[in-house]
Design an enzyme around this catalytic site. Sequence first.
Site, short mmCIF file in Angstrom:
data_model
loop_
_atom_site.label_atom_id
_atom_site.label_comp_id
_atom_site.label_asym_id
_atom_site.label_seq_id
_atom_site.Cartn_x
_atom_site.Cartn_y
_atom_site.Cartn_z
N ASP A 1 -10.01 3.62 -3.42
CA ASP A 1 -10.72 2.40 -3.02
C ASP A 1 -12.13 2.32 -3.62
OD1 ASP A 1 -8.48 2.11 -1.54
OD2 ASP A 1 -9.51 1.91 0.40
N ASP B 1 0.83 -1.21 0.00
CA ASP B 1 0.00 0.00 0.00
C ASP B 1 0.87 1.26 0.00
OD1 ASP B 1 -2.42 1.37 0.05
OD2 ASP B 1 -3.23 0.20 1.71
C1 GLA Z 1 -6.01 1.21 1.52
C2 GLA Z 1 -6.15 0.23 0.36
C3 GLA Z 1 -7.26 -0.74 0.64
C4 GLA Z 1 -6.96 -1.50 1.93
C5 GLA Z 1 -6.74 -0.52 3.08
C6 GLA Z 1 -6.22 -1.22 4.32
O1 GLA Z 1 -7.14 2.01 1.65
O2 GLA Z 1 -6.39 0.93 -0.83
O3 GLA Z 1 -7.45 -1.64 -0.42
O4 GLA Z 1 -5.84 -2.31 1.74
O5 GLA Z 1 -5.80 0.48 2.73
O6 GLA Z 1 -5.98 -0.33 5.37
#
Ligand code: GLA
Length: 402
Positions: free
Chosen positions: A212, A156
């Site tokens: 997301d 990430d």
């Molecule tokens: C980010 C990523 C998500 C998930 C969260 C976990 O938002 O884009 O897909 O992995 O972190 O904290």
Amino acid sequence: MKTNRSLFAIPFCVLLFVAGLAAQEKTTPSANLALTPPMGWNSWNKFACNVSEDLIKGMADAVVKSGMKDAGYVYVNIDDCWQVSRDASANIVVDAKHFPHGMKAVGDYIHSLGLKFGVYSDAGSHTCAKRPGGLGHEYQDAIQYAAWGVDYLKYDWCDATTQDAKASYANIRAALDASGRAIVLSICEWGTAKPWLWGKEVGGNLWRTTGDINDRWGGQEKWPDGSCCSNGVLAILDLQVGLQSYAGPGHWNDPDMLEVGNGGMTDTEYRSHFSLWAILAAPLIAGNDLQSMRPEIHDILTNKEVIAVDQDALGREGERVVKNGDLEVWAKQLKDGSRAVLLLNRGGAEQQISVNWEDLGYPSNFGASVRDLWQHKDLGKFTGKFAAAVASHGVVMVTVKP
Ligand code: GLA
């Protein structure tokens, strides 16, 4: 003779160098990974930080029992929150309350079912859930992951401050390869630094193209507190337009994990979401509770004809070939020369949508067999075009084979 030797000396050196490079390339552990888009399950979309050994083992069992393994789902990926701190030697410390037997035990269990094991970390100092990230510990962590039997790392981008994205992901790829284990690298940088431009070069096997996904149909909306933004399926979809040339075997655009079955959309919308991801040659990482899915959800996630479009060996990402307001046609070239075609109705009422063969790159006088991939039915031979009634928020997905 003297002249000859000096003439041949340089090309021979060059040859040796090139042969050396080729040999090096062949021995990289991550060469030849993800030749088709990765398929599996990930904990985040449904369970967020509520991960545990019992949950992950239960989901791994369900991947097998539900028939998802047979349909091609292989990775079982633990997302954020399995890690709590670093010890005195800076080794990553696993949450012992929720993973009492440690990560190797979880990996061993997943492998015993013939599945593969994925974990999550972050290129910055902290993950998005404020757990310790990987910055400065890339090689140490990679050795640890390899010792646990990790096959897939989602990395990430939270708390990355002024880091250079390309350099950061190149670094973790080098660390993973140095561990000697073949590990898929999932770049989760949300599209900010256009990872489609450099993701392949740094050895990423997939890269997120957007923020997301949220479990809703529709476009981008602000959250109730005014902050940005909730991305529905259509918001994510629109951001894929124009990215298709960057995808191919071993390196895929990732429009984020599936929300199919999480409760925020109708079954029609989930069928559209799944079909669109297949046309996009997207990674198919389910994100629902596999132990309690309704038969309708099971049938969406395991539709082998739709999955075959996603997994087609040519590795072409599909693209939007017609846009007429709310009515769209998406098409993906397949290895046998045929096309997977998706008629998408974004509007509020049923509509007729048609596609001309020219939109698919075929001459209009071609006769072609059309097969419906949701009805599992041959529809017959058509010349020049195909049309169908498409439900509101629905799709008709067919193959067109001249
Ligand atoms: C980010 C990523 C998500 C998930 C969260 C976990 O938002 O884009 O897909 O992995 O972190 O904290």
